[in-house]
Design a protein around this motif. Sequence first.
Motif, mmCIF file in Angstrom:
data_model
loop_
_atom_site.group_PDB
_atom_site.id
_atom_site.type_symbol
_atom_site.label_atom_id
_atom_site.label_comp_id
_atom_site.label_asym_id
_atom_site.label_seq_id
_atom_site.Cartn_x
_atom_site.Cartn_y
_atom_site.Cartn_z
ATOM 1 N N GLY C 52 4.473 -7.913 16.467
ATOM 2 C CA GLY C 52 4.032 -9.256 16.098
ATOM 3 C C GLY C 52 2.851 -9.794 16.881
ATOM 4 O O GLY C 52 2.440 -10.927 16.672
ATOM 5 N N ASN C 53 2.279 -9.003 17.801
ATOM 6 C CA ASN C 53 1.148 -9.541 18.557
ATOM 7 C C ASN C 53 -0.115 -8.707 18.397
ATOM 8 O O ASN C 53 -0.953 -8.676 19.287
ATOM 9 N N ALA C 54 -0.221 -8.038 17.255
ATOM 10 C CA ALA C 54 -1.384 -7.185 17.044
ATOM 11 C C ALA C 54 -1.782 -7.204 15.572
ATOM 12 O O ALA C 54 -1.881 -6.166 14.921
ATOM 13 N N VAL C 55 -2.035 -8.414 15.053
ATOM 14 C CA VAL C 55 -2.343 -8.562 13.633
ATOM 15 C C VAL C 55 -3.595 -7.791 13.220
ATOM 16 O O VAL C 55 -3.591 -7.141 12.168
ATOM 17 N N PRO C 56 -4.699 -7.813 14.008
ATOM 18 C CA PRO C 56 -5.873 -7.059 13.553
ATOM 19 C C PRO C 56 -5.560 -5.570 13.375
ATOM 20 O O PRO C 56 -6.000 -4.935 12.414
ATOM 21 N N GLN C 57 -4.794 -5.001 14.312
ATOM 22 C CA GLN C 57 -4.455 -3.587 14.218
ATOM 23 C C GLN C 57 -3.484 -3.337 13.058
ATOM 24 O O GLN C 57 -3.549 -2.296 12.401
ATOM 25 N N LEU C 58 -2.579 -4.271 12.802
ATOM 26 C CA LEU C 58 -1.681 -4.133 11.655
ATOM 27 C C LEU C 58 -2.489 -4.057 10.362
ATOM 28 O O LEU C 58 -2.217 -3.222 9.496
ATOM 29 N N LYS C 59 -3.507 -4.903 10.242
ATOM 30 C CA LYS C 59 -4.334 -4.892 9.026
ATOM 31 C C LYS C 59 -5.059 -3.552 8.873
ATOM 32 O O LYS C 59 -5.149 -3.009 7.771
ATOM 33 N N HIS C 61 -3.994 -0.737 9.805
ATOM 34 C CA HIS C 61 -3.044 0.292 9.379
ATOM 35 C C HIS C 61 -2.475 0.030 7.991
ATOM 36 O O HIS C 61 -2.044 0.969 7.327
ATOM 37 N N ILE C 62 -2.464 -1.212 7.535
ATOM 38 C CA ILE C 62 -2.093 -1.452 6.135
ATOM 39 C C ILE C 62 -3.166 -0.836 5.234
ATOM 40 O O ILE C 62 -2.849 -0.161 4.248
ATOM 41 N N ALA C 63 -4.437 -1.033 5.600
ATOM 42 C CA ALA C 63 -5.529 -0.416 4.835
ATOM 43 C C ALA C 63 -5.460 1.107 4.928
ATOM 44 O O ALA C 63 -5.639 1.815 3.925
ATOM 45 N N ALA C 64 -5.169 1.616 6.123
ATOM 46 C CA ALA C 64 -5.053 3.063 6.290
ATOM 47 C C ALA C 64 -3.891 3.605 5.461
ATOM 48 O O ALA C 64 -3.973 4.700 4.889
ATOM 49 N N GLY C 65 -2.803 2.845 5.382
ATOM 50 C CA GLY C 65 -1.654 3.247 4.573
ATOM 51 C C GLY C 65 -2.045 3.409 3.105
ATOM 52 O O GLY C 65 -1.670 4.400 2.453
ATOM 53 N N LEU C 66 -2.798 2.432 2.587
ATOM 54 C CA LEU C 66 -3.275 2.547 1.203
ATOM 55 C C LEU C 66 -4.135 3.801 1.044
ATOM 56 O O LEU C 66 -4.022 4.522 0.044
ATOM 57 N N ASN C 67 -4.966 4.077 2.042
ATOM 58 C CA ASN C 67 -5.860 5.244 1.966
ATOM 59 C C ASN C 67 -5.120 6.573 1.949
ATOM 60 O O ASN C 67 -5.619 7.551 1.397
ATOM 61 N N VAL C 68 -3.951 6.648 2.608
ATOM 62 C CA VAL C 68 -3.215 7.920 2.618
ATOM 63 C C VAL C 68 -2.148 7.954 1.534
ATOM 64 O O VAL C 68 -1.287 8.834 1.528
ATOM 65 N N GLY C 69 -2.190 6.979 0.615
ATOM 66 C CA GLY C 69 -1.350 7.094 -0.566
ATOM 67 C C GLY C 69 -0.114 6.222 -0.624
ATOM 68 O O GLY C 69 0.669 6.326 -1.566
ATOM 69 N N LEU C 70 0.107 5.361 0.369
ATOM 70 C CA LEU C 70 1.219 4.420 0.251
ATOM 71 C C LEU C 70 0.890 3.400 -0.845
ATOM 72 O O LEU C 70 -0.254 2.933 -0.940
ATOM 73 N N THR C 71 1.883 3.060 -1.653
ATOM 74 C CA THR C 71 1.667 1.994 -2.630
ATOM 75 C C THR C 71 1.828 0.644 -1.933
ATOM 76 O O THR C 71 2.412 0.546 -0.858
ATOM 77 N N ARG C 72 1.304 -0.393 -2.574
ATOM 78 C CA ARG C 72 1.499 -1.742 -2.030
ATOM 79 C C ARG C 72 2.984 -2.055 -1.891
ATOM 80 O O ARG C 72 3.397 -2.709 -0.940
ATOM 81 N N HIS C 73 3.761 -1.596 -2.846
ATOM 82 C CA HIS C 73 5.195 -1.878 -2.807
ATOM 83 C C HIS C 73 5.851 -1.198 -1.603
ATOM 84 O O HIS C 73 6.717 -1.777 -0.944
ATOM 85 N N GLU C 74 5.441 0.036 -1.308
ATOM 86 C CA GLU C 74 6.018 0.728 -0.145
ATOM 87 C C GLU C 74 5.659 -0.002 1.152
ATOM 88 O O GLU C 74 6.462 -0.088 2.082
ATOM 89 N N ALA C 97 -0.365 -10.684 6.516
ATOM 90 C CA ALA C 97 -1.431 -9.731 6.853
ATOM 91 C C ALA C 97 -1.665 -8.779 5.677
ATOM 92 O O ALA C 97 -2.808 -8.479 5.312
ATOM 93 N N ALA C 98 -0.566 -8.313 5.062
ATOM 94 C CA ALA C 98 -0.694 -7.425 3.898
ATOM 95 C C ALA C 98 -1.390 -8.141 2.747
ATOM 96 O O ALA C 98 -2.246 -7.571 2.058
ATOM 97 N N LYS C 99 -1.018 -9.403 2.547
ATOM 98 C CA LYS C 99 -1.627 -10.180 1.461
ATOM 99 C C LYS C 99 -3.145 -10.262 1.644
ATOM 100 O O LYS C 99 -3.898 -10.105 0.679
ATOM 101 N N ASP C 100 -3.586 -10.467 2.880
ATOM 102 C CA ASP C 100 -5.025 -10.517 3.171
ATOM 103 C C ASP C 100 -5.694 -9.179 2.857
ATOM 104 O O ASP C 100 -6.772 -9.141 2.258
ATOM 105 N N VAL C 101 -5.062 -8.084 3.294
ATOM 106 C CA VAL C 101 -5.664 -6.766 3.073
ATOM 107 C C VAL C 101 -5.729 -6.456 1.586
ATOM 108 O O VAL C 101 -6.753 -5.963 1.088
ATOM 109 N N PHE C 102 -4.648 -6.754 0.865
ATOM 110 C CA PHE C 102 -4.639 -6.471 -0.576
ATOM 111 C C PHE C 102 -5.711 -7.297 -1.284
ATOM 112 O O PHE C 102 -6.406 -6.803 -2.177
#
Lengths: 123, 123, 123, 123, 123, 123
Positions: C52-59, C61-74, C97-102
Amino acid sequence: MSGERVVEALADISPDLGRYIVEFGFGDVYSRPGLTLREREIATIAALTALGNAVPQLKVHIAAGLNVGLTRHEITETILQMALYAGFPAALNGMFAAKDVFAAHDAEETGEAAGSMRRDTSN
Amino acid sequence: MSGERVVEALADISPDLGRYIVEFGFGDVYSRPGLTLREREIATIAALTALGNAVPQLKVHIAAGLNVGLTRHEITETILQMALYAGFPAALNGMFAAKDVFAAHDAEETGEAAGSMRRDTSN
Amino acid sequence: MSGERVVEALADISPDLGRYIVEFGFGDVYSRPGLTLREREIATIAALTALGNAVPQLKVHIAAGLNVGLTRHEITETILQMALYAGFPAALNGMFAAKDVFAAHDAEETGEAAGSMRRDTSN
Amino acid sequence: MSGERVVEALADISPDLGRYIVEFGFGDVYSRPGLTLREREIATIAALTALGNAVPQLKVHIAAGLNVGLTRHEITETILQMALYAGFPAALNGMFAAKDVFAAHDAEETGEAAGSMRRDTSN
Amino acid sequence: MSGERVVEALADISPDLGRYIVEFGFGDVYSRPGLTLREREIATIAALTALGNAVPQLKVHIAAGLNVGLTRHEITETILQMALYAGFPAALNGMFAAKDVFAAHDAEETGEAAGSMRRDTSN
Amino acid sequence: MSGERVVEALADISPDLGRYIVEFGFGDVYSRPGLTLREREIATIAALTALGNAVPQLKVHIAAGLNVGLTRHEITETILQMALYAGFPAALNGMFAAKDVFAAHDAEETGEAAGSMRRDTSN
């Protein structure tokens, strides 16, 4: 009492830390008007349950809560509520800390009752 | 209200998270007997101040605390006390969150008063 | 890409920190066998949401997750699950954070589509 | 099973906390579609390793991970990766928790094998 | 100075919190013998970087570190080392806080130099 | 030595984690110029005390601090200061960790002295 034992345990390594806890913690903060001691202990039990890395201090404050009039039920409700804000593991570990403190109190009371009975029968 | 806006903001990304918060948080936990709503908000404000990584939710609960009858002074005492358990930065950031919420309430009331005056003079 | 921008941003203050992240993080850990990249991103999104204290890094990795094939739902399921282990505020802040990245991805795609249409019509 | 023992241990102090964990945790969240149980346990093991203040719950989920088909190697890779996001102490403490769980499983299997051999030779 | 501004900002909401910070923090702890001010600022910069949820206070102490004679390099080394104990996101966010403080110092010095040049040329 | 024992303890479960700690931690970070080893241990003791969830690693670094020339007083001052930034429970738990390490050192020295006396008298 637990708070006193903490200060004693610090005597040979950092008596000033013990002094700060007593002076700043109890002298300054807990004696402030604005919240009752019951409310202050609810706040502290909630925070230490949520933080999750200070079980010995949480136990001290669960016992302190009983001493200032919180019921066991009020204490377990405070801890349970932390599941919402810090997750189930924090609430669980807080609840098991409360279970330990309540069991120690029961043992003490049974011991005192037994002791008082022995004193009675010794007449 | 803030709680409702949270649920709305989740509608297009994870409506189930919003539903869990409402059903589990407010349906189940906050409606339990054993603690008053005032005491539940003291516990939550204490925990969120101590955790220090959930400022938006802390602000929601400072506002909720005012709504269930906590005074501003009771809220700032709860936050100040967290300096003992989570350090001064956590207490400071909690206090500045309270300052924002109180300022927003003052602005709202001034706005409402002004609005009510305008309505009066429009007669 | 975001990871590259981080390294660039470190160039004038601590290029070694940037080098460690690339060499140790991506060279050593992410290229290890034993887990798929999808699984590694699930683990990282879960941990950063819970901390909970690393929002920029979370974003990142959410983008990286999409890049390696995770769906938004996953991704949103991973974040929602953290409510159990780190509480609702952590899950909520992760979800926003996910909403922003999406939303940024949607804007990019719309921009690219528009750009591609302009290129088409420019023939 | 560990999860059942947790619920039992709560029976005399806060049965409702046990009920919430079962209903909300297992009823609602773990049965959701969108992630496999393997992926859900990777997420939980990652988060509890990173948080670092819930070792008993981490052990429950390392055992649960084995039960839903994660290999020991997949579990240690998940934990090792947390060094990047929560530092080496968190990864170390997570790894020692895994070591304990794996040793307990080995002891159990040896015990069962020995028991089964005794049963065989008793014929 | 930043510390003074914090106390001012607390004046209308919780002057006692400001007083405690000054009296307990600076009066009592920072003036103790046993560690130099340079060493005390290294300890504080390390802790606030690792905790990761107190960026405004970290910036105050990076500036304070420069004031008591730490070089920029000593500060960035302290922050970088935290990658080992609290993970890369904490180190990264600490490093970007340092970058902001250093940039503000440069701007101030440029401004002062420019101001001093203007004063010179105004003769 | 403790650091070596950690690596040994990892040998059968995750030798790579042990290797990363040695190579990245000690090879790369601790050998960097810019801070003395004394200052690096002050930073680490401060951070691990503040984080509060890595007591075994804190003890390793309190012992390491003594080895690189920190006095007991310098170590307890570093820990005491953390009360300001992470609260009294974190400082208390850090202080009790130091107390354990100092007692173990005293016991070792007494043992060595006794051993050396036995060797003397065995002549």
